[in-house]
Each structure stands twice: as structure tokens, then as C-alpha cells.
Design an enzyme around this catalytic site. Sequence first.
Site, PDB file in Angstrom:
ATOM      1  N   SER A  82       1.543  67.806   0.820  1.00  0.00           N
ATOM      2  CA  SER A  82       1.015  67.959   2.176  1.00  0.00           C
ATOM      3  C   SER A  82      -0.484  67.649   2.218  1.00  0.00           C
ATOM      4  CB  SER A  82       1.324  69.377   2.686  1.00  0.00           C
ATOM      5  OG  SER A  82       1.081  69.492   4.059  1.00  0.00           O
ATOM      6  N   HIS A 105       9.517  71.714   4.947  1.00  0.00           N
ATOM      7  CA  HIS A 105       8.192  71.538   4.358  1.00  0.00           C
ATOM      8  C   HIS A 105       7.928  72.523   3.221  1.00  0.00           C
ATOM      9  CE1 HIS A 105       4.255  69.637   4.661  1.00  0.00           C
ATOM     10  NE2 HIS A 105       3.698  70.822   4.488  1.00  0.00           N
TER      11      HIS A 105
END
Length: 422
Positions: free
Chosen positions: A186, A394
Site C-alpha cells: 500500500s 486490503h
Amino acid sequence: MSAKGVYIPKFVLVSFTVGVLGYYVVRFPLLPLSSETKLSLGYSRESLLNMTMRVAKHGFVAREYSVETKDGYVLGLQRIQTGGSVKGGKKVPVLLMHGLLQSAASWLDAGPGAGLAYLLAKDRDVWLGNVRGSHYSRRHTTLDPDSSSTYWQFSVDEIGRYDVPALIEKVLNETGSETLTYIGFSQGAGTYFIMCSELPHYCEKANLMIALAPAARQTNTKSVLYRFLTESMTYLEGVLTSLGVQEVFSKGALSQEFLAFFCQLSSLSTKICEMGKDLLDSLDSLHPGSITNDTIRTLFSNFPAGTSVHNLARYGQSMKSEYFQKFDYGQQKNLVLYGSEEPPKYNLSAVTVPILAIYGRNDGLVDTKDVQWLLQRLPNVKESMEVKDPLWNHLDVTYSQYTGEMIFPKINEYLNKYDYAS
């Protein structure tokens, strides 16, 4: 039901809103409890150990380093090895970089059977970086994070320009290797792209870059809670700064200690941890059963690990921009800082390192549309893999119990292909 059909339980939304507007954004440590007291209350032993102790408990050797950036920030860096020699020749060291509001501990929270750091360290030299403002990197050569507003004037722009290259240099200097493999999750991926744009010669110091749910522009982010948080910071940054609030969601703050305390209580842990899962699901997307209760209990002792209001405001801007660009200060200040009314766009064509990208279809924070937009602009993508589990989201990257079967085999395949130092 909220925008784009994403459901947020009322208690989560109310709690979050009150928290952001009050103590939740303030670094306000609670009275510390001793380890003995925490154990008697039902805290897991794993959650009370520092990183070195946690790693040692599972048969690995850990060492900690301090790294000074060119602008004076002092970063924590941990090294994990098996204690024996690495089999199969001299392998390139691996540097793992965490995501927003995380620290290096996030790579360990899923335990030795699923934490990516553990899986890699079984036969590789693994290094865990920590970015400025997070728990293990809350230091500076001249500025006091507790009293200096200047310390907190950073975002991913500075992390990419200063932190990532400093950590890379330290790993190479300590190992004597000419290159390393960089694995960024990320924010940890996005800051690498920033570094390559600003300091292109640093791309030559990696033999391979593995981008896990890479965050660049975030125009299509589905998470209502994440949008609310970051876009609120974009609008409220000036107000919060005037009130003396520049640091948010730090480890040791009321928010983190609250979650850690109640999730560890043996009599309440199941219900509270279910609430914790509810919070994570509201932040990301649903993936039932992927993150275990044990991992939830451990991760809330390390997460959130802190960042600046300015950094969250920068993410709020990325929700509204079609580009991957520097912080937008407004036309007048942009002219002074950048020499143009618009913030400069990062040069993604400068990211010449071979790249493996791995992402999930169900990612609520980094949408697949934004991942595809990014990959089309990177010149040397060797492969992009959508995780076969359609519910992979995620936070699964660092916390899922299925990391070993969902993403590690592909990571290991590429490490073996690019691994050996010259």
C-alpha cells in the site's frame, strides 16, 4: 447503507465520528498498566512482547538499527534471520515496508504460520522498515515530536524522498549486497514510486520490486470510512493545526489503548474482538474468517501506529485527483514551492525496476481500477496477479491467516527468479 452501497454499522460510524472530533485524533496516553496486570486481565503474552522478543519466541534472531534521513528523522529498522546461514548461496536481502498507520510489527501480527516476515525469514535475510511518525520511528535529531509542529509537516512525499532511500542504503551497507528486493504494501509501494521519480538512481539499488495492493492515486476507493477520515483531514488540517493537533492515531493514544485493552480482556475478548473485526470490515471490505481472533488481539496492540494529520490530508487529496501527484497547497503556495500553480505529477516512467504486482478484487481501500491505472504507467511490470480468492481485501495482505497460500507462493517464485546477488 452509505454511499456506493457500503454498509457501516451505526455504532462504528458514531464512535468514529466522535473520536475524530475529540480524543481519537489526540495523542493522549492512558495511565500505563504493568505487564503483570495486563496478563492477569487476560492479555495474550504475544501482545505484550516487543518485536525482538516476539521474533525470538518463534525461533528467529532479531536486531534493531537506527537510520538517520537527510532531513534529520531517525527511523527504526529491524532485521530478522533464522540464526543460521542462508541455504543455496548468497541471497539478496529483502526489505519490507508497511502501509499507512502500520509499523513493522504488522508483518508479524498474523503469527509464524502466516505473517509474511516470518514466512520469508525462514531462508532469507529480512529487514523491516518503519516510516517517520510511526511508533518505531518517532524521533528526530533536533525536533521533539511531542512539542514541535515542524516535525509533523510530512506526508508520503517526504517519506518517499527521504525515508525509503535512507532505509535502502542502510540495508545495503550492513549486508554488503549491491541490491535488495523491495516489498511494499500500500503506502509502502507508493512511496517507492515517489522515490524513483525523485531519485531515479535508487531504482538501480533493487533487483525486484513487489507491489502489494500498491497505493498511488486513489480516485476509486470504495471505503466510505477511509474517504471520510482522509477527506475530513484535508478540510480540517488548518483547524487541527491551530489547535496544536498534528499527530493522529498513535500507538499509546487513547484510541489504540482502548482497542488493545478491551480486546485483551479474557471475559469480553470475543465480543470486543468481533467489534474490532466490524471496524476493520467497515474500513476495508468483508472477508469472513480471514483474520483470526488471535491476530485481532495482537494487531490492536500495534495498530494504529501513528502518522501526521498532513499525511492523511494528502491521502484525502488523492481521493479527488486523477493523477499521482505531490501535495496541493493551493495555487499561490504551489508557485512558491513548485514553480507552478498545479502540483507536479510523479514520473512513473522512472520506475524501471522489474515489478510483480499483487492485488485483491475485494480491496476496499485500493480499488482495482486504480491499480490498473498505475500498472499501465509503470514501464517494467513483469506480472500482475489478482489473488484467486474473490474476497481478498486490503488488510488481508498483512493479517490474513491465508497469506501462505494466497500470495506467498507467487512472491517466493519471483524471489527465487531474481534472488541471487552477483
